[in-house]
Enzyme design. Structure first.
Site, PDB file in Angstrom:
ATOM      1  CB  SER A  88      -0.939   0.017   1.217  1.00  0.00           C
ATOM      2  OG  SER A  88      -0.187   0.037   2.414  1.00  0.00           O
ATOM      3  CB  THR A 190      -2.132   5.988   4.341  1.00  0.00           C
ATOM      4  OG1 THR A 190      -3.059   6.296   3.316  1.00  0.00           O
ATOM      5  CG2 THR A 190      -1.371   7.237   4.713  1.00  0.00           C
ATOM      6  CB  THR A 208      -0.590   6.374   0.135  1.00  0.00           C
ATOM      7  OG1 THR A 208      -1.444   5.284  -0.168  1.00  0.00           O
ATOM      8  CG2 THR A 208      -0.991   7.568  -0.701  1.00  0.00           C
ATOM      9  NE  ARG A 218      -8.528   7.470  -4.535  1.00  0.00           N
ATOM     10  CZ  ARG A 218      -7.967   7.207  -3.356  1.00  0.00           C
ATOM     11  NH1 ARG A 218      -6.673   6.945  -3.270  1.00  0.00           N
ATOM     12  NH2 ARG A 218      -8.696   7.219  -2.247  1.00  0.00           N
ATOM     13  CB  THR A 241      -4.831   5.341   7.386  1.00  0.00           C
ATOM     14  OG1 THR A 241      -4.627   4.248   6.494  1.00  0.00           O
ATOM     15  CG2 THR A 241      -5.524   4.829   8.638  1.00  0.00           C
ATOM     16  N   GLY A 242      -7.137   5.182   5.245  1.00  0.00           N
ATOM     17  CA  GLY A 242      -8.428   4.633   4.865  1.00  0.00           C
ATOM     18  C   GLY A 242      -8.942   5.234   3.576  1.00  0.00           C
ATOM     19  N   GLY A 244      -9.809   7.685   1.248  1.00  0.00           N
ATOM     20  CA  GLY A 244      -9.453   9.090   1.198  1.00  0.00           C
ATOM     21  C   GLY A 244     -10.565  10.026   0.809  1.00  0.00           C
TER      22      GLY A 244
END
Length: 328
Positions: A88, A190, A208, A218, A241-242, A244
């Site tokens: 990631s 991330t 990331t 993207r 994180t997660g 976005g």
């Protein structure tokens, strides 16, 4: 005589009151000093999203030798950028739908300076290019081919970022091309890191390769100052994180820091930031978002939607992985 005696007694009484006031004042000051001692800052300290012990250890090595927080966070997250087993971040990251690994990163120092790169290819250490943008250009952000060309001009080598493992998984994904990133695996995308050095200065970094199999072009929250990362040296810092898209909608990391400015603890601020997302997103059960934060005193916090998110903290008190509290 009576009047003189009265004045004498009054003077003594006044002196007694004054002495009592001084003593009371001294005692109050002593109490204040005691309170300050109890809430003394924890520094140096480093905190990072996810269980990344090599990264936090590397950052801590910088801090314990008296290094500054900016160097610590850059060197810390570089460990994950170079780790091909981490799919990631950096080299080895999962590609977009066209098979290209594209990197986003940003960095911010204690003076409010910041730099970022978005949609950059063929360079492993996106965080270091972001720092160069901050220090060597009049800009905050460079994108795509412009960022890549700038990196070459700064001496960064061209590298192939797509590993055989990530390529094989991408080819398998293409058979159905179903875009449904796996919670805590394909969508955590991330490493964010915050550090306070011995001088009390705070810096942060976020890097990331983005969500797996995203549309070409993207960009998520990670390179966006205020969304993926924000630092205010008077208050503290936060990183996310997660997914976005949800973090961008609420300018999440800035929100966390502003909540701390209003008096909330890092933990309370992270919880409120997640709650804002849940309030506005009916489909929240299908996404993951996590925040970590640190305030000027070195107090930390973290919160997320789904269980499974954790964060690493390294200070004189030890090196531990903390399972984040979660909404679900």
């Amino acid at each position: 005589m009576k009047r003189r005696k009265f004045l004498k007694n009054s003077s003594l009484t006044s002196a007694g009151i004054l002495s009592a006031s001084i003593l009371t004042s001294c005692k109050t000051e002593e109490k204040k000093e005691t309170i300050v001692a109890v809430t003394s800052s924890i520094k140096p300290i480093v905190i990072a999203t996810w269980n990344v012990p090599n990264s936090t250890a590397e950052a801590w090595n910088v801090l314990k030798k008296g290094g500054n927080s900016l160097d610590a966070v850059e060197i810390g997250v570089q460990m994950e950028e170079a780790d091909v087993s981490n799919q990631s971040v950096g080299k080895g990251g999962r590609p977009d739908r066209d098979g290209n690994v594209t990197l986003d990163a940003c960095i911010m120092d204690s003076k409010g300076n910041c730099g970022a790169v978005v949609y950059m290819q063929n360079i492993t250490h996106a965080i270091s290019v972001a720092r160069k943008v901050m220090e060597e250009t009049p800009h905050v952000m460079l994108a795509g081919k412009g960022a890549e060309q700038f990196a070459y001009e700064q001496g960064f080598p061209k590298e192939k970022l797509l590993t055989e493992k990530s390529k094989t998984e991408w080819l398998e994904w293409k058979k159905e091309s179903k875009y449904a990133p796996v919670i805590n695996i394909e969508n955590h995308d991330t490493i964010g890191m915050l550090a306070i050095d011995a001088e009390g200065d705070i810096s942060g970094a976020c890097t990331t390769s983005g969500m797996a199999y995203k549309m070409a072009g993207r960009v998520g929250d990670s390179p966006i100052i205020g969304s993926g990362l924000f630092v205010d040296n008077e208050i503290g810092g936060a990183t996310a994180t997660g997914q976005g898209e949800e973090i961008v909608k609420t300018v999440g990391s800035f929100l966390v820091v502003e909540l701390m400015r209003q008096g909330r603890s890092p933990q309370e601020a992270c919880e409120e930031a997640v709650n804002r997302i849940i309030k506005n997103e009916p489909d929240y059960e299908n996404i993951q978002v996590g925040y970590i934060a640190i305030n000027k005193n070195g107090e930390t916090g973290g919160y997320c939607i789904h269980p499974g998110f954790s964060y690493r903290v390294f200070s004189e008190k030890g090196h531990e992985n903390v399972d984040s509290r979660s909404y679900l």
